[in-house]
Design an enzyme around this catalytic site. Structure first.
Site, PDB file in Angstrom:
ATOM      1  N   ASP A 294       0.843  -1.192   0.000  1.00 58.10           N
ATOM      2  CA  ASP A 294       0.000   0.000   0.000  1.00 58.10           C
ATOM      3  C   ASP A 294       0.880   1.245   0.000  1.00 58.10           C
ATOM      4  O   ASP A 294       1.965   1.242  -0.589  1.00 58.10           O
ATOM      5  CB  ASP A 294      -0.925  -0.036   1.220  1.00 58.10           C
ATOM      6  CG  ASP A 294      -2.275   0.592   0.959  1.00 58.10           C
ATOM      7  OD1 ASP A 294      -2.315   1.814   0.734  1.00 58.10           O
ATOM      8  OD2 ASP A 294      -3.280  -0.134   0.977  1.00 58.10           O
TER       9      ASP A 294
ATOM     10  N   HIS B 225      -3.564   5.919   3.418  1.00 61.21           N
ATOM     11  CA  HIS B 225      -4.351   4.736   3.084  1.00 61.21           C
ATOM     12  C   HIS B 225      -3.766   3.471   3.717  1.00 61.21           C
ATOM     13  O   HIS B 225      -4.479   2.670   4.321  1.00 61.21           O
ATOM     14  CB  HIS B 225      -4.410   4.593   1.564  1.00 61.21           C
ATOM     15  CG  HIS B 225      -5.393   3.583   1.060  1.00 61.21           C
ATOM     16  ND1 HIS B 225      -5.066   2.263   0.835  1.00 61.21           N
ATOM     17  CD2 HIS B 225      -6.703   3.703   0.723  1.00 61.21           C
ATOM     18  CE1 HIS B 225      -6.120   1.615   0.368  1.00 61.21           C
ATOM     19  NE2 HIS B 225      -7.136   2.458   0.297  1.00 61.21           N
TER      20      HIS B 225
ATOM     21  N   SER C  17     -11.478  -1.289   0.193  1.00 61.93           N
ATOM     22  CA  SER C  17     -10.126  -1.183   0.761  1.00 61.93           C
ATOM     23  C   SER C  17     -10.138  -1.425   2.259  1.00 61.93           C
ATOM     24  O   SER C  17      -9.134  -1.856   2.835  1.00 61.93           O
ATOM     25  CB  SER C  17      -9.537   0.210   0.499  1.00 61.93           C
ATOM     26  OG  SER C  17      -9.099   0.341  -0.822  1.00 61.93           O
TER      27      SER C  17
END
Length: 866
Positions: A147, A205, A525
């Site tokens: 990520d 994220h 996600s």
């Protein structure tokens, strides 16, 4: 035909060659890296052999990455050679352009970090009991997060007894033990990566994803105290942080492949991949490598995508592998709320941001609904509506329709009218996040609570309300059901995807300390790391590390089958997969069913008879009763040739009969049961409804019922429209001086330099081979259109989005230069001589052999002169 869209704003179709070069055909290089290619070799070919082959063809190239498990490399080509040239080399199996991926954009949240329902209490998945009763925390299991990196200094990632987290390269007793930064802060996908050893997250994220897997923010105090305590699924896992995104921009799949291999080499038991997007087939690089890694003993959790508003066929990239888990999202179900009791029933409420504290009102502040003259509940936007109502000192109940005024305005009106407070019935369901007024008690209540209050008020207007002093655990209306944003399947081969669901809507988790430390995000996600964490708990419970597809079967067998919000029938397996993951069921079950899904295909290819195997892994003989649970049918073609964003829900149910309705199985033994399917009698086959359901085996004595989902399509899938004819596609056009696409005047002749024809296409579903073919004036085939902006028009394609992020229609312009690729195996295009040429758009129909023209959807665009 006129389509007023500037070419520079257009999004791309995903096109891949029918041969070994998978030409992704991205528009104006917005989605691919120019001159960058990923090469996969045949199994008996090594890197040295490939270099020799490249050099023998005098291809000038630079190696970007080399892969051992994938068995291939990523290169940048400096000469004029293209992917076709590379694909023609001996030993080369597949070639893809390097594709750029962005971090999936989080979905719009309606909740703030202090809202109770943003914290998963894990009640909906059984993780709460797994934590408390079985003391499972994921200890000893390694999870790799591919990520944007991880803020490893965050106190929620601290080891027991430590005040802050650390990274093992520079600290001791660190939970983030492994990792690498493949790109650097400034990397955007189009510039050169600058790797280093520090996988610190600057985007956010990756930290959010890691927190869902294994944060522990239950007892943090001081400046980094969370807005409310929470804990991840597996709060003692060991992390690997593999950073593939810079602070902004995209990442190439050449880098993502390298991260996947390093995670494997570092000994990660599970890889989390909350990235990808769009409509695809399973033969894409990350899906290919994912299946290879799982076959070697790993587990891999991949996001199904956030394109639920785009309609059918939208499950994305990496999770499309045969062995990987494509994860869909559910909205959170539970939260701790203050409540009030009215007419003997308790109802949760969510206070406005302006008021910010629980209600504390006297018994005299009774609840009074306020009505319009029509008898419907008012929205509270007109001051005059209170003139005829006795509301002084009372709590008014109004409707949460915010189309006329905001919550603050209606609060001010009610306050001036003398009300003691306000309850707003959420529409259509759930608990709304209100702004409100600082000096006026306001809160939202569930839609069903509003209906209950109205009914009780009509029976006895003198009912009083009692306001709780402490918060309690409530299941929230609209929670515990599939998220609207979660992508629908099936895939291009009518395979059952997604596989499993997990909480992903409105999730509070960790964020970089430089960005306030915590955030609420929504998306698949967020659901994907929940499943990754569940894998860790399962491995710890079983004291073994089975391959990911083995664990996937257990999770799918034992998932909780769910309805959509407000529905009494089960949500489609094309939306929820096998259902919401239930970790408690997974670790305690003593039964399994294989395979873990059944693909019935379409009416023409219907698998009428399917065998399943039921295995009793328990210590006692068990008798199982077989049953069938039908699910909603989804009709995406009720309005024409292009799939609607939201399906029409229908009660088109298949019927299932069993070779035996009960089966007795001894410990450690298996039994086969034959299932016979009949497609739904209802449902319009010309509109191709996707039907589904679940075959359930229930143990008669004790234990967890297990099930397997099935999916099918009523109708002939080869007749599913591929091209969007409702909007006038396909068409041959030209670009005017302002960049708009316009019709070609009769007799118009192109010079192919300053003005060129543009062929516009818009695909509403997958095709195994999309082509734009060129025939000369004698009807002789001359080749496939080769374009200035999107490569050659030949190869498989996923469907296109209804609209892009700016709500603009998505289609593909093919800017023709007069060149064609003479055959699918040709290595370079050729230029046609001046003349008149007929243009034919031909897309291979699904599940056909590909014989031209019989197996193609064909549109003749007429003649082009140059």
């Amino acid at each position: 035909m006129k389509i007023s869209v500037i070419l520079s704003t257009l999004a791309a179709a995903t096109l891949v060659s029918a041969g070994r070069f998978h030409d992704l055909g991205k528009i104006e290089n917005t989605n691919v890296l120019p001159n960058g290619y990923i090469i996969q070799y045949h199994d008996n070919v090594g890197h040295k052999d490939a270099h020799n082959a490249l050099n023998s063809r005098k291809i000038d190239y630079k190696v970007r990455n080399e892969y051992n498990i994938f068995n291939g490399a990523a290169i940048t080509v400096n000469s004029k050679h293209d992917g076709k040239d590379i694909a023609s080399l001996p030993g080369v199996k597949n070639v893809w352009p390097i594709t750029l991926y962005s971090i999936p954009k989080p979905q719009k949240n309606t909740k703030k970090p202090t809202d109770p329902e943003t914290v998963s209490l894990h009640s909906m998945t059984g993780v709460d009991i797994v934590h408390k009763k079985y003391k499972l925390t994921g200890k000893g299991i390694k999870v790799g997060v591919i990520d944007s990196g991880v803020d490893y200094k965050h106190p929620a990632f601290a080891a027991k007894g430590a005040k802050e987290g650390c990274f093992a390269r520079w600290g001791k007793n660190c939970r983030v033990m492994y990792g690498w930064d493949f790109v650097g802060d400034e990397y955007t996908g189009r510039n050169a990566p600058k790797p280093d050893a520090d996988p610190m997250d600057c985007g956010g994220h990756g930290s959010h994803v890691a927190g869902i897997i294994g944060a522990n923010a239950m007892n943090i105090k001081g400046e980094h105290k969370p807005p409310q305590p929470f804990i991840g699924v597996a709060p003692e896992v060991t992390f690997g942080a593999y950073r593939v995104f810079g602070c902004n921009g995209s990442s190439g799949d050449d880098i993502i492949l390298a991260a996947m291999e390093l995670a494997f080499n570092d000994g990660m038991d599970i890889i989390n991949m909350s990235l990808g997007g769009g409509s695809s087939y399973k033969l894409n690089p990350t899906a290919v490598l994912a299946d290879k890694l799982i076959a070697r003993g790993m587990a891999l959790s991949a996001a199904a995508g956030n394109d639920g508003s785009q309609g059918a066929w939208m499950v994305s990239d990496t999770g499309l592998g045969d062995l990987a888990s494509a994860v869909a999202s559910f909205d959170n179900a539970y939260g701790f709320y203050h409540s009030f009791t009215y007419a003997g029933a308790s109802h949760p409420y969510s206070v406005s941001q302006g008021w910010g504290k629980p209600f504390s009102l006297p018994a005299s502040a009774t609840i009074v609904p306020v009505f319009e003259k029509s008898g419907t509940l008012t929205d509270g936007c007109d001051a005059a509506i209170y003139n005829a109502a006795n509301i002084k000192g009372k709590v008014v109940l109004i409707l949460g329709d915010f189309s006329r005024c905001a919550s603050g305005a209606r609060g001010e009106i009610a306050l001036k009218a003398g009300a003691a407070g306000m309850l707003i019935q959420t529409s259509p369901f759930g608990l709304a996040n209100l702004g409100g007024n600082p000096g006026f008690p306001m809160a939202s209540i569930e839609n069903k609570a509003g209906d209950a209050l109205l009914a009780a008020y009509k029976k006895n207007p003198a009912n009083t309300a009692t306001w709780s002093k402490e918060a309690s655990n409530f299941m929230i209306e609209g929670g515990g059901a599939p998220s609207d944003f979660s992508s629908f399947g099936l895939d291009g081969d009518l395979r059952s995807k997604p596989d499993i669901s997990a909480p992903g809507g409105n999730i509070l988790s960790t964020y970089p300390l430089a960005k306030d430390g915590y955030a609420v995000l929504s998306g698949t996600s967020m659901a994907t790391p929940y499943v990754a964490g569940a894998h860790a708990l399962y491995m710890q419970a079983k004291k073994s590390k089975p391959n990911g597809d083995v664990i996937r079967q257990v999770f799918k067998n034992t998932a909780t089958i769910s309805t959509n919000t407000g529905s009494k029938t089960m949500a489609s397996a094309a939306k929820q997969g096998a259902g919401l993951i239930n970790v408690l069921n997974a670790i305690t079950t003593t039964t399994s069913i294989s395979p873990d899904h059944i693909d019935l295909l379409d009416t023409v290819n219907l698998k009428k008879t399917v065998k399943i195997t039921i295995k009793n892994t328990g210590k006692k003989t068990e008798t199982y009763t077989l049953s069938h649970v039908p699910a909603d049918a989804l009709n995406f073609y009720s309005e024409g040739a292009y799939p609607t964003g939201s399906p029409k829900i229908e009660d088109d149910y298949a019927s299932v009969s069993f070779s035996q309705s009960k089966v007795k199985i001894q410990p450690g033994k298996s039994a086969k049961v034959t299932l016979r399917f009949k497609q739904p009698k209802k449902g319009n086959a010309a509109q191709f409804p996707i039907y589904s359901g679940f075959v359930v085996a229930t143990p008669n004595k004790s234990g967890v019922p297990v099930h397997v989902p099935y999916t099918g399509l009523k109708g002939d899938v080869s007749k599913v429209p591929i091209m969007d004819t409702t909007k006038g596609f396909p068409a041959a056009l030209h670009v005017d001086g302002e960049g708009n696409l316009k019709d070609i005047a009769k007799g118009y002749k192109f010079d192919m330099v300053d003005n060129r024809p543009v062929f516009v296409t818009r695909l509403g579903s997958h095709t195994p081979n999309f082509t734009i073919r060129v025939f000369d004036s004698k009807k002789v085939f001359r080749g496939f259109v080769n374009t200035l902006n999107a490569g050659s028009a030949v190869g498989w394609s996923g469907r296109q989005l209804n609209t892009d992020d700016e709500n603009k229609m998505v289609f593909t312009p093919w800017i023709w230069t007069g060149k064609v690729l003479p055959t699918t195996n040709a290595t370079a295009p050729i230029t046609l001589p001046s003349g008149s040429y007929e243009i034919v758009v031909a897309s291979q129909k699904k599940l056909t052999k590909g014989a031209y023209p019989a197996d193609y959807e064909i549109f003749n665009l007429g003649s082009i002169q140059f």
